[in-house]
Design an enzyme around this catalytic site. Sequence first.
Site, mmCIF file in Angstrom:
data_model
loop_
_atom_site.group_PDB
_atom_site.id
_atom_site.type_symbol
_atom_site.label_atom_id
_atom_site.label_comp_id
_atom_site.label_asym_id
_atom_site.label_seq_id
_atom_site.Cartn_x
_atom_site.Cartn_y
_atom_site.Cartn_z
ATOM 1 N N GLU A 1 3.222 0.365 4.821
ATOM 2 C CA GLU A 1 3.323 -1.151 5.483
ATOM 3 C C GLU A 1 2.590 -2.422 5.736
ATOM 4 O O GLU A 1 2.272 -3.743 6.081
ATOM 5 C CB GLU A 1 2.992 -0.749 7.183
ATOM 6 C CG GLU A 1 1.058 -0.103 7.234
ATOM 7 C CD GLU A 1 0.590 1.085 6.276
ATOM 8 O OE1 GLU A 1 2.311 1.515 5.150
ATOM 9 O OE2 GLU A 1 -0.382 1.547 6.872
ATOM 10 N N CYS B 1 1.718 3.224 2.083
ATOM 11 C CA CYS B 1 3.169 3.803 3.256
ATOM 12 C C CYS B 1 4.227 2.427 3.329
ATOM 13 O O CYS B 1 5.138 2.404 3.979
ATOM 14 C CB CYS B 1 2.057 4.482 4.436
ATOM 15 S SG CYS B 1 1.583 6.369 3.641
ATOM 16 N N ASN C 1 0.834 -1.564 -0.302
ATOM 17 C CA ASN C 1 -0.010 -0.494 0.450
ATOM 18 C C ASN C 1 0.897 1.596 0.286
ATOM 19 O O ASN C 1 2.091 1.205 -0.050
ATOM 20 C CB ASN C 1 -0.768 0.155 1.549
ATOM 21 C CG ASN C 1 -0.507 0.241 2.547
ATOM 22 O OD1 ASN C 1 1.050 0.161 2.388
ATOM 23 N ND2 ASN C 1 -0.842 0.699 2.897
HETATM 24 N N1 UDP Z 1 -3.471 6.558 3.597
HETATM 25 C C1 UDP Z 1 -4.130 7.086 2.598
HETATM 26 N N2 UDP Z 1 -4.331 8.607 2.338
HETATM 27 C C2 UDP Z 1 -3.584 9.339 2.856
HETATM 28 C C3 UDP Z 1 -3.259 8.340 4.565
HETATM 29 C C4 UDP Z 1 -3.521 7.586 4.012
HETATM 30 O O1 UDP Z 1 -4.956 6.464 0.965
HETATM 31 O O2 UDP Z 1 -3.591 10.352 2.959
HETATM 32 C C5 UDP Z 1 -3.796 5.146 3.383
HETATM 33 C C6 UDP Z 1 -2.199 4.177 2.867
HETATM 34 O O3 UDP Z 1 -2.911 3.153 2.735
HETATM 35 C C7 UDP Z 1 -1.017 4.779 4.032
HETATM 36 C C8 UDP Z 1 -2.452 4.595 5.037
HETATM 37 O O4 UDP Z 1 -4.093 4.721 4.754
HETATM 38 O O5 UDP Z 1 -0.846 3.278 4.047
HETATM 39 C C9 UDP Z 1 -2.984 4.442 6.430
HETATM 40 O O6 UDP Z 1 -2.372 5.061 6.725
HETATM 41 P P1 UDP Z 1 -2.896 6.174 8.237
HETATM 42 O O7 UDP Z 1 -2.465 5.152 9.583
HETATM 43 O O8 UDP Z 1 -1.333 7.649 8.575
HETATM 44 O O9 UDP Z 1 -4.102 6.428 8.311
HETATM 45 P P2 UDP Z 1 -5.480 6.649 9.883
HETATM 46 O O10 UDP Z 1 -5.847 5.810 9.246
HETATM 47 O O11 UDP Z 1 -4.242 7.531 9.963
HETATM 48 O O12 UDP Z 1 -5.840 8.003 8.340
#
Ligand code: UDP
Length: 570
Positions: free
Chosen positions: A272, A270, A268
Amino acid sequence: MLSKNAVTVLERRYLKKDADGKPTEKPDDLFKRVAQAIAQADKEYDLDADVKQTQDIFYEMMSSLKFMPNSPTLMNAGRPLGQLSACFVLPIADSMEDIFDAVKNAALIHKSGGGTGFSFSRLRGAGSSVNSTGGVASGPVSFMKVFNSATEAVKQGGTRRGANMGILRVDHPDIIDFIQCKKNTTEITNFNISVGITEEFMKAVNEKREYSLIDPHSKKEVKKLYAPEVFDLIVTMAWTNGEPGIVFLDRINRDNPVPKLGEVESTNPCGEQPLLPYESCNLGSINLDALMVKKGGEYELDYDEFRKTIKNAVHFLDNVIAVNNYPLQEIRDMTLSTRKIGLGLMGFADILYKLKIPYNSSEAIELAEKVMKFLRDTAREESCELAKQRGTFPTYDESIFKSQGLVQRNATVTTIAPTGTISIICGASSGIEPIFGLSYIRNVMDNDELLETHPYFEQVMEERGLYSKELMSKIAKEGTIAHMEEIPQDIRDVFVTAHDITPDSHVRMQAAFQKYTDNAVSKTVNFPREATKEDVRKVYELAYDLGLKGVTIYRDGSRDAQVLNIGKVN
Ligand code: UDP
């Protein structure tokens, strides 16, 4: 319990709104809406299930900020869109139809708040022939620009900024172009890029020899490159502006729980979450800071509560798979065949402060391993219990777990997400990252500057009679307290920030968590501005030696628009 920042974030993007854009729910209603929608899944497996009881458990876990699912679940659960996953990987086959189908599918996913990862490795190289037209192919990098523009256009109307991961195998004929494709930092801005590293390539680097570039169509060698030079170029570009990252593809596939379903070729955005083509995954994170209790005047982690939260979180995430509204039939089919979930954590740096353990110490590494092993073992225990009630994931018989005799409901259970937004909602440090600044200036909308200080640091400074606005401003400007003689040594030892931590310690911390993580770990290895290319190379090599699935680096000041600066946060 929610901070002002948390409420602002929720109001901006997460709460239901009326036609005028005014929120029609409060944060508490959001937690109720999500708990209710996700608890419903219990009925699919047991008609007599006490859905209300599950709903109360889920509500308590979120409203007390002990657990938070990924953003799309908070935004969309119990609402018409109903798309709950953060992560997707879409395949791109080598035809116009397939490429533009993927563009369309990505747009639909971005609209719903999900992020997409792609491997461009199956596309023929630039300059190779196109049978149907007699023309020449334009190659992966030119198509990445098409995906990038589509993402840009969807940004405006979507729930949040679409994000992409672009991966190219190191043995693809266009690899040199790909490594340099973000040299111009105004291009391909909606992508993170990573080179897919193979074991064969690493061997060639170590043996200082050439390796083959393979045409994805004919599978024939088209050219040879000197591996150390290619590795140098990757390092130079990463040193220049942080990209490309690297992912160790063979290593990811060695840990693929159901190899018979196919090969993992991307992660994905980021990094992970490695996924099979058309697979999606929903993430959730436990806030360790909310699990701290005080005993005899000292803080400790409440392992009983941690255990309960892990079990409830696995139950929650398995339910998400059941009630999720999938954007495509193929995604639904693939996701339901493995039922992958990714439970991780946030607030690790916060609890280190409370436990008086410096982030860059061997004690911190030991705690990381202990916490993550506990999380993974307990999550697997719950996944096993769910399997007994609800059945194993459908491809279990072909999975690596079958031969190990480990009964599981989910092909993976753990992932360390960046928790970019949900950590703001929880008021916790993000993922496993250290604190960036103990005090910092936040620019607010009307150009006012607000001085913010880490709440626990502020508390300790006040208790010791050391707190003053002037001192906090000074800390905000300098970014670290390591050298400040006006602050007692014991405080300087514990309250370390990202700048005090060597790249080597960053990587070792990532490795400690990776040891007990089924999927991968989101982490940035920070370098000071004056770091050399040699320093970057050493970290890439160490990441490989320590068994990481990938690594992302950032050298301070090497990109114009830096998300976080010492002293200033926008
Ligand atoms: N992600 C995305 N756009 C964003 C931020 C995150 O598509 O602006 C997706 C992406 O796959 C990333 C995953 O959400 O690897 C998890 O990111 P994060 O934990 O920062 O998300 P949160 O749930 O805190 O918004």
